[in-house]
Every structure is written in structure tokens, then in C-alpha cells.
Design a protein around this motif. Structure first.
Motif, PDB file in Angstrom:
ATOM      1  N   VAL A 178      48.989  34.468  26.023  1.00 16.39           N
ATOM      2  CA  VAL A 178      49.815  34.789  24.859  1.00 16.39           C
ATOM      3  C   VAL A 178      50.043  33.540  24.015  1.00 16.39           C
ATOM      4  O   VAL A 178      49.986  33.591  22.778  1.00 16.39           O
ATOM      5  CB  VAL A 178      51.156  35.403  25.313  1.00 16.39           C
ATOM      6  N   SER A 179      50.278  32.411  24.676  1.00 18.44           N
ATOM      7  CA  SER A 179      50.523  31.166  23.950  1.00 18.44           C
ATOM      8  C   SER A 179      49.334  30.777  23.081  1.00 18.44           C
ATOM      9  O   SER A 179      49.501  30.257  21.976  1.00 18.44           O
ATOM     10  CB  SER A 179      50.840  30.038  24.933  1.00 18.44           C
ATOM     11  N   GLU A 238      44.110  25.898  16.890  1.00 17.14           N
ATOM     12  CA  GLU A 238      43.189  25.807  18.032  1.00 17.14           C
ATOM     13  C   GLU A 238      43.771  26.520  19.242  1.00 17.14           C
ATOM     14  O   GLU A 238      44.976  26.715  19.344  1.00 17.14           O
ATOM     15  CB  GLU A 238      42.904  24.342  18.393  1.00 17.14           C
ATOM     16  N   ARG A 239      42.890  26.928  20.136  1.00 18.16           N
ATOM     17  CA  ARG A 239      43.302  27.445  21.427  1.00 18.16           C
ATOM     18  C   ARG A 239      42.975  26.391  22.474  1.00 18.16           C
ATOM     19  O   ARG A 239      42.227  25.453  22.228  1.00 18.16           O
ATOM     20  CB  ARG A 239      42.597  28.766  21.754  1.00 18.16           C
ATOM     21  N   PHE A 240      43.555  26.543  23.650  1.00 18.10           N
ATOM     22  CA  PHE A 240      43.354  25.580  24.721  1.00 18.10           C
ATOM     23  C   PHE A 240      42.731  26.272  25.930  1.00 18.10           C
ATOM     24  O   PHE A 240      43.008  27.447  26.202  1.00 18.10           O
ATOM     25  CB  PHE A 240      44.691  24.958  25.148  1.00 18.10           C
ATOM     26  N   GLU A 241      41.893  25.546  26.636  1.00 19.43           N
ATOM     27  CA  GLU A 241      41.415  26.036  27.928  1.00 19.43           C
ATOM     28  C   GLU A 241      42.590  26.037  28.902  1.00 19.43           C
ATOM     29  O   GLU A 241      43.476  25.177  28.823  1.00 19.43           O
ATOM     30  CB  GLU A 241      40.288  25.147  28.467  1.00 19.43           C
ATOM     31  N   TYR A 242      42.607  26.995  29.809  1.00 19.27           N
ATOM     32  CA  TYR A 242      43.754  27.128  30.699  1.00 19.27           C
ATOM     33  C   TYR A 242      43.924  25.940  31.639  1.00 19.27           C
ATOM     34  O   TYR A 242      45.002  25.736  32.202  1.00 19.27           O
ATOM     35  CB  TYR A 242      43.641  28.416  31.528  1.00 19.27           C
ATOM     36  N   GLU A 243      42.862  25.146  31.814  1.00 12.86           N
ATOM     37  CA  GLU A 243      42.940  23.974  32.702  1.00 12.86           C
ATOM     38  C   GLU A 243      43.234  22.692  31.927  1.00 12.86           C
ATOM     39  O   GLU A 243      43.357  21.616  32.519  1.00 12.86           O
ATOM     40  CB  GLU A 243      41.630  23.786  33.474  1.00 12.86           C
ATOM     41  N   ASP A 244      43.336  22.762  30.603  1.00 16.50           N
ATOM     42  CA  ASP A 244      43.594  21.583  29.778  1.00 16.50           C
ATOM     43  C   ASP A 244      44.920  20.932  30.193  1.00 16.50           C
ATOM     44  O   ASP A 244      45.953  21.599  30.262  1.00 16.50           O
ATOM     45  CB  ASP A 244      43.646  21.999  28.296  1.00 16.50           C
ATOM     46  N   GLU A 245      44.896  19.620  30.456  1.00 12.17           N
ATOM     47  CA  GLU A 245      46.085  18.932  30.956  1.00 12.17           C
ATOM     48  C   GLU A 245      47.249  19.003  29.970  1.00 12.17           C
ATOM     49  O   GLU A 245      48.397  19.208  30.360  1.00 12.17           O
ATOM     50  CB  GLU A 245      45.750  17.464  31.268  1.00 12.17           C
ATOM     51  N   ARG A 246      46.962  18.825  28.672  1.00 11.45           N
ATOM     52  CA  ARG A 246      48.029  18.911  27.671  1.00 11.45           C
ATOM     53  C   ARG A 246      48.645  20.307  27.658  1.00 11.45           C
ATOM     54  O   ARG A 246      49.860  20.469  27.562  1.00 11.45           O
ATOM     55  CB  ARG A 246      47.490  18.583  26.277  1.00 11.45           C
ATOM     56  N   THR A 306      55.415  32.713  22.507  1.00 10.00           N
ATOM     57  CA  THR A 306      54.916  32.584  23.878  1.00 10.00           C
ATOM     58  C   THR A 306      55.768  33.370  24.866  1.00 10.00           C
ATOM     59  O   THR A 306      55.277  34.219  25.607  1.00 10.00           O
ATOM     60  CB  THR A 306      54.873  31.104  24.308  1.00 10.00           C
ATOM     61  N   GLU A 307      57.061  33.089  24.874  1.00 11.08           N
ATOM     62  CA  GLU A 307      57.920  33.567  25.956  1.00 11.08           C
ATOM     63  C   GLU A 307      58.199  35.065  25.923  1.00 11.08           C
ATOM     64  O   GLU A 307      58.144  35.737  26.949  1.00 11.08           O
ATOM     65  CB  GLU A 307      59.238  32.782  25.962  1.00 11.08           C
TER      66      GLU A 307
END
Length: 495
Positions: free
Chosen positions: A179-180, A190-198, A304-305
Motif C-alpha cells: 500500500v505504501s 518512485e516505488r521501493f523494493e520490499y527489501e530496500d534498506e531505506r 499507508t496506515e
């Protein structure tokens, strides 16, 4: 003479002064003709009449004795409470402007200082809301482009769940990431990979903020901020998580400044920066750094929440009631099939699924007391005078769980949203997104996400519990600003 006597005398004198100050303050004429109130204690007001684990239930109980409009005292501060569907309809919709202010509880003031879309008032709020609605529409809100983003992200979620290899897992983290990423694509571009540290750090901070808002410590802070500042508790954690979140967002804003192309805005931040440049010569412009930072945080947290928590509740409820889960799957097979991606146009042909989603939102009662409202002027309301600036609580739970509006208000029942022919029916008392001037900015996005994510998940998986489904507890684990579910692990069995 006892050497402690002067100290005792001094303490008694100070206590007496505080009691007199509280009494005088509670009787001042500027509080107008306030609605009736239960008896209040000096200093603490009506604190001991509130269930800090489920304060909205206390408010509904008090409304049965003092009427749908009544007053509570939080210390020496009067709070007007609106309860019941008809009262909420009048206050939020028919008299929407009168109660459209945002009252800043101490924790909200500490976090935002009145900046951003969610916690601003007056001209600032009007300009930021108008700009944000327009900008979100420009970047696909309510259009096919955002639908395609949700569909693509839903497939990423399916892949991540398949990687669990049908082993038990808590879906909360993956749902929050999924969702985030939708709001991230709109706000950050941008979207993030689920393993991205940030991204992992970002999810940890938002989870910390959400959990803290649902705990009694934050409610105690709102009643006694000066005292609680010196005591340990969840209020300190929320402030630290918010500071870390502000650091992350400021880094994103700075990165956007360095790569900004004014003719090609990529996202919400770019659009805000362009607007800031256009109004840089206006001394009273609301398009300033503080409003950019807090508006981005408001959109990110809300985007997100609320939806991820609703999806977490939905999976838990569907595991509890496997027959309902199976009935949704049958509707998916009839309308969509096994291979085509669900689309938003399918919703009109899937009344049962739509009814279940609405019933999930009604039943979980995610924000039972709404976000705090405030009287924008001296308001004559049902024979009472509510002074400008008064804190107003609009108890959404009293509409979503009203015995006068729902056949079985305390039970999960999709038939609440189905007519005798099995067609979807809407209800005026469905106020899951609030109502009126301050209705949730992202309601249309949330509706689209809930339908597309849930249908995609059930098209691909059967969700089972590792324990007997009858033992799943679908009562709230915590009830504060947000209502959170109990934590369970589920198995996602591929279809």
C-alpha cells in the motif's frame, strides 16, 4: 513543630490555588451555553470516566445519559462530543463549515505545529487541500493510470506471498509495503523494493507511529503534556519516529530540488516546489518548506496506515469466516476468471465483494472518534452555544455501530450492504472516511486499493489459519486514534 509542616502547608496552598483556578476557568462565560456534562473532578476533569483502552465506547455510553450532544472536561478544557448518525450528519455535512476546524491535541501540535494538510486551519488548510486534490488528480487519482499502478503492485504482492511457500506468516508487513508503494509513487515519484534498506526503515518508523497512536500513553500525553514530557512512555517513541521520518522526507525533498525540471513535474513534491517558486514573492504564501514537509508526511502516513490496516483486518475476518472468503472467490471466478487481472470496472458487477469490503470498514471502525475537529466560529447548535476554538469530537463509531441504522451492528454481516435482490446498497450512515469538509482526502484511492488488492489476493490464494478459524479473535487489540487487530500468522495456499 514538625519541620515538614511548612512544606505541607505550601503544597496545600498550591493545591488550593489550582482548584480555585480550575473552578473559575470552568465557570467562565466565554465557554458559552455548553451542552450538559457529567460531573468532573478538579484538575483531571472526566478522565476517570473514560476507558483508556476503548474511549469511544465510553463516549457512546455517556451519550445515552446526557444526550447526543454533551460536554466533557479534559482537565480544564471543555470538549463537545457529537454522537449518533443524525447528529453527525448535521454537524459534519449540514453545518460542515462550522465544525471544519482542526483542533490540535498536544501530541499533534508537537508533531506538526499546525503545518500540512491534515493539521492546518483557515486559509492555510483551504489552499493546501485545494492544491493537493488538484495535484493528486493530475497524477492519476481516480484515473486509469493509478489503477494500473495498483494492479502492478498487486502482482508484486502476489509474488512476495508465493515466496512464503505456503508457510505461516504475518501479512502485516507485506501489506504495509504494498500500500505504501502506491502513495510513494504519487508523492516521491518512485516505488521501493520490499527489501530496500531505506524502505524497511521507513516502514518500521510508520509502524511505530501507528502503534503508538493506538496506545493509552498518547492519550495520557494529550491530557497532561507538561507532566508526561518528563515521564517515559509511547509518546516519546512517536516523537522519535516522527523525527526520523522528517529526516527521510527532507532528504527526498532535497533530492527533488537538485533534479527538478519545472516543465516536467514527476510527482507531488515537484509540483509543490514549482508552486513555491511561483509564489516566492508573496510574503503570506502558504507554499513554504514547513507545509511541504508536513503535507508529504500527512499523505504518506494516511495513504499507508489506513488502507494497509484495513486489509490486515479483512484477511483476518475472511479467515474467521471461510464461507465468506469462498463466496467472494466464486464471484471472482464468475466475473473476472482465474487469469485476467481484476480491474476497477469489475466492482459494479461484484456486489457481494463490494458489500464485504464495506462491511469490513464498518465493522472494524478504524478511526472511531475521527480526527479532532474544532468550531471555526461561535456556533449555535441544537440550542447550545459552542464557542469558537472549542475541541469537538465526532464519534464516527456511533454511526457505524448504531442499532437504529444496522440490523446487527456488533456482528460482521455483509448483508448490511445488500438489498433483497443481492444488489449492493449504500448507506448514509457509512462514515468510514468521515464526512463533509474534512472527509478523507484519499477516499477514492483507498476504495480502489481495497477492491483491487483484495480481489487479486483471493484470486490467487486461499488464506487459512494455523489454528482453528473459530478461535480467531476479531475484536480490537488496541483502540486509540486507530483501532488495531490482534496479530496472527496465516498460510496463503495457492489456488
Amino acid at each position: 513543630m514538625d519541620s515538614s509542616s511548612p512544606v505541607t502547608t505550601l503544597l496545600l496552598a498550591l493545591l488550593s490555588i489550582l482548584l480555585v483556578m480550575w473552578f473559575l476557568k470552568s465557570k467562565r462565560p466565554q465557554y458559552g451555553r455548553l451542552p450538559p456534562a457529567p460531573p468532573a473532578l478538579p484538575i483531571v476533569g472526566n478522565l476517570f470516566q473514560m476507558d483508556i483502552k476503548a474511549p469511544h465506547k465510553s463516549l457512546i455510553k455517556l451519550s445515552k445519559q446526557y444526550g447526543p450532544v454533551f460536554t466533557l472536561w479534559f482537565g480544564g478544557t471543555p470538549v463537545v462530543v457529537l454522537c449518533g448518525f443524525e447528529t453527525l450528519k448535521e454537524g459534519l455535512i449540514e453545518r460542515g463549515y462550522d465544525f471544519s476546524g482542526r483542533y490540535l491535541l498536544p501530541i499533534l501540535k508537537k508533531i506538526s505545529d499546525g503545518y500540512g494538510i491534515a493539521f492546518s486551519n483557515g486559509e492555510r488548510w483551504k489552499q493546501l487541500r485545494r492544491f493537493s486534490l488538484s495535484t493528486l488528480k493530475n497524477f492519476g487519482l481516480g484515473k486509469r493510470s493509478i489503477e494500473e499502478r495498483i494492479q502492478e503492485e498487486a502482482q508484486c504482492l502476489v509474488t512476495a506471498i508465493r515466496n512464503k511457500q505456503e508457510l505461516p506468516f504475518n501479512p502485516d508487513f507485506l501489506l504495509r509495503c504494498t500500500v505504501s508503494n502506491i502513495i510513494c509513487s504519487i508523492v516521491f515519484g518512485e516505488r521501493f523494493e520490499y527489501e530496500d534498506e531505506r524502505f524497511l526503515t521507513l516502514m518500521e518508523r510508520t509502524d511505530g507511529i501507528s502503534n503508538a497512536l493506538s496506545k493509552p500513553g498518547v492519550q495520557m500525553y494529550n491530557n497532561f503534556p507538561k507532566i508526561m514530557d518528563f515521564l517515559p512512555g509511547s509518546h516519546h517513541k512517536i516523537l522519535q519516529n516522527m523525527a526520523d521520518l522528517k529526516t527521510f522526507v527532507n532528504q527526498m525533498i532535497q533530492s527533488h530540488r537538485e533534479s527538478l525540471q519545472k516543465d516536467f513535474p514527476r510527482d507531488y513534491i515537484d509540483s509543490f516546489l514549482i508552486k513555491m517558486d511561483e509564489e516566492k514573492h508573496k510574503p503570506d504564501s502558504e507554499f513554504i518548506d514547513e507545509n511541504l514537509l508536513m503535507s508529504v508526511i500527512n499523505l504518506f502516513l494516511a495513504g499507508t496506515e489506513s488502507t494497509s490496516t484495513t486489509l490486515q483486518w479483512a484477511i483476518q475476518i475472511l479467515v474467521k469466516f471461510p464461507d465468506i472468503q469462498e463466496k467472494i472467490y466464486q464471484e471472482i471466478c464468475e466475473v473476472i476468471g482465474s487469469y485476467r487481472r481484476p480491474g476497477i470496472e469489475d466492482r459494479a458487477k461484484m456486489p457481494y465483494t463490494d458489500a464485504v469490503i464495506h462491511e469490513v470498514q464498518r465493522y472494524i471502525d478504524l478511526v472511531p472518534m475521527n480526527i479532532p475537529h474544532m468550531a471555526t466560529k461561535d456556533v449555535e447548535f441544537r440550542g447550545y452555544l459552542i464557542p469558537k476554538g472549542t475541541f469537538v469530537i465526532t464519534v464516527l463509531s456511533s454511526a457505524l455501530k448504531a442499532t437504529s441504522q444496522w440490523e446487527t451492528p456488533d456482528s460482521f454481516n455483509p448483508n448490511h450492504f445488500l438489498d433483497e435482490n443481492g444488489c449492493f446498497k449504500q448507506s448514509e450512515s457509512f462514515m468510514a472516511f468521515s464526512a463533509g469538509k474534512r472527509m478523507c482526502l484519499g477516499a477514492s484511492l483507498a476504495r480502489m486499493e481495497l477492491f483491487l488488492f483484495l480481489t487479486t489476493l483471493l484470486q490467487n490464494f486461499v488464506f487459512n489459519s494455523i489454528t482453528d478459524h473459530k478461535d480467531i479473535d476479531i475484536s480490537p487489540a488496541t483502540s486509540g486514534i486507530l483501532v488495531k487487530p490482534h496479530v496472527y500468522k496465516f498460510c496463503a495456499i495457492s489456488r
